[in-house]
Scaffold this active site. Sequence first.
Site, PDB file in Angstrom:
ATOM      1  N   LYS A  40       0.854  -1.193   0.000  1.00 19.56           N
ATOM      2  CA  LYS A  40       0.000   0.000   0.000  1.00 19.56           C
ATOM      3  C   LYS A  40       0.885   1.236   0.000  1.00 19.56           C
ATOM      4  O   LYS A  40       2.050   1.223   0.417  1.00 19.56           O
ATOM      5  CB  LYS A  40      -0.949   0.014   1.201  1.00 19.56           C
ATOM      6  CG  LYS A  40      -0.268   0.077   2.577  1.00 19.56           C
ATOM      7  CD  LYS A  40       0.136   1.445   3.078  1.00 19.56           C
ATOM      8  CE  LYS A  40       0.767   1.393   4.463  1.00 19.56           C
ATOM      9  NZ  LYS A  40       1.472   2.640   4.842  1.00 19.56           N
TER      10      LYS A  40
ATOM     11  N   SER B 112       1.455  -6.055   7.661  1.00 20.99           N
ATOM     12  CA  SER B 112       0.002  -5.976   7.799  1.00 20.99           C
ATOM     13  C   SER B 112      -0.704  -6.679   6.654  1.00 20.99           C
ATOM     14  O   SER B 112      -1.714  -7.368   6.847  1.00 20.99           O
ATOM     15  CB  SER B 112      -0.442  -4.515   7.864  1.00 20.99           C
ATOM     16  OG  SER B 112       0.068  -3.870   9.009  1.00 20.99           O
TER      17      SER B 112
ATOM     18  N   ASP C  37      -3.012  -1.055  10.481  1.00 24.19           N
ATOM     19  CA  ASP C  37      -3.100  -1.089   9.027  1.00 24.19           C
ATOM     20  C   ASP C  37      -3.714  -2.381   8.496  1.00 24.19           C
ATOM     21  O   ASP C  37      -4.016  -2.472   7.305  1.00 24.19           O
ATOM     22  CB  ASP C  37      -1.713  -0.929   8.398  1.00 24.19           C
ATOM     23  CG  ASP C  37      -1.217   0.511   8.411  1.00 24.19           C
ATOM     24  OD1 ASP C  37      -2.013   1.409   8.762  1.00 24.19           O
ATOM     25  OD2 ASP C  37      -0.043   0.733   8.073  1.00 24.19           O
TER      26      ASP C  37
ATOM     27  N   GLY D 222       9.771  -2.993   7.090  1.00 23.59           N
ATOM     28  CA  GLY D 222       9.836  -1.660   7.679  1.00 23.59           C
ATOM     29  C   GLY D 222       9.954  -0.538   6.667  1.00 23.59           C
ATOM     30  O   GLY D 222      10.504   0.513   6.962  1.00 23.59           O
TER      31      GLY D 222
ATOM     32  N   PRO E  62      10.268  -4.682   1.161  1.00 24.40           N
ATOM     33  CA  PRO E  62      11.251  -4.450   2.228  1.00 24.40           C
ATOM     34  C   PRO E  62      10.574  -4.369   3.587  1.00 24.40           C
ATOM     35  O   PRO E  62       9.489  -3.807   3.728  1.00 24.40           O
ATOM     36  CB  PRO E  62      11.890  -3.107   1.840  1.00 24.40           C
ATOM     37  CG  PRO E  62      10.846  -2.425   1.002  1.00 24.40           C
ATOM     38  CD  PRO E  62      10.145  -3.520   0.256  1.00 24.40           C
TER      39      PRO E  62
END
Length: 285
Positions: free
Chosen positions: A14, A106, A139, A99, A97
């Site tokens: 997202k 999520s 999220d 983080g 990736p």
Amino acid sequence: MPQETTLSLPAPAKLNRLLHIVGRRADGYHELQTLFQFLDHGDTLHLRRRSDDEIRLTPPLPGLAMDDNLIVRAARALQAAGSVRLGADIHLDKRLPIGGGLGGGSSNAATALLGLDRLWSLDLELDELADLGLALGADVPVFVRGHAAWGEGIGERLTPVELDTPWFVVVHPGVTVATPAVFGASQLTRDTPPITMARALQGGASGWRNDCEPTVKALYPAVADALNWLGERAPAMLTGTGACVFATLTSDVEAQRLLADMPERWMAFAARGLNRSPLHAALGR
């Protein structure tokens, strides 16, 4: 129709195409207003139903205990909610990736919830699955519900929206951003006046911004470097608290041209914006 025993499902990325911080709650969480949009790029989960109640995930993610992985936590939460005595073997093809502000963990959790709901024949409503997801992270519900959305609260109060669907080039500048450090920074803007969803959409992408961006740029020069490079070539913004940044483009041709010029020190990819999650498309929900 025979019951499915295996599924391979997308866990899309997202972008936060707008992120305003409009206040800080007594519990320390920040009140946000944001626009979530999916990308046609992400991880993939391969799920196989087990006849026992074991949840087995491969491969392990570096530095993350198996019991702390959101995929495992989602599976166990669903087992408990549905009083399930079945389990699953889950293999994660990781492309996003860790983080990076793309919602990978999520999204993985949401794909596990919806995929295992199908494999275990639970047929829970999206509202129930979203509630399970919210207990895992703010999220997760937007990935469970599967539509581009205006988010408020800590991002969990969602209203579906239709956004433009340009092409994006997403860049990871090779650093890990500590979200608590960003939200704890004294210089972070926390008092942006709230706006209505209609006003945000009426203003259009040219007026959208991320309130975290100045703070992240100050704390992480590598992010500032990537944003400056992208911003000289196309409208560019931070997603979430980073570290990923993205440029908005009008076509795949433009996106591929920008990728070809990308400095080798950065990981980058091109993707199309989507209003419907590829996960929901795959499941026919």
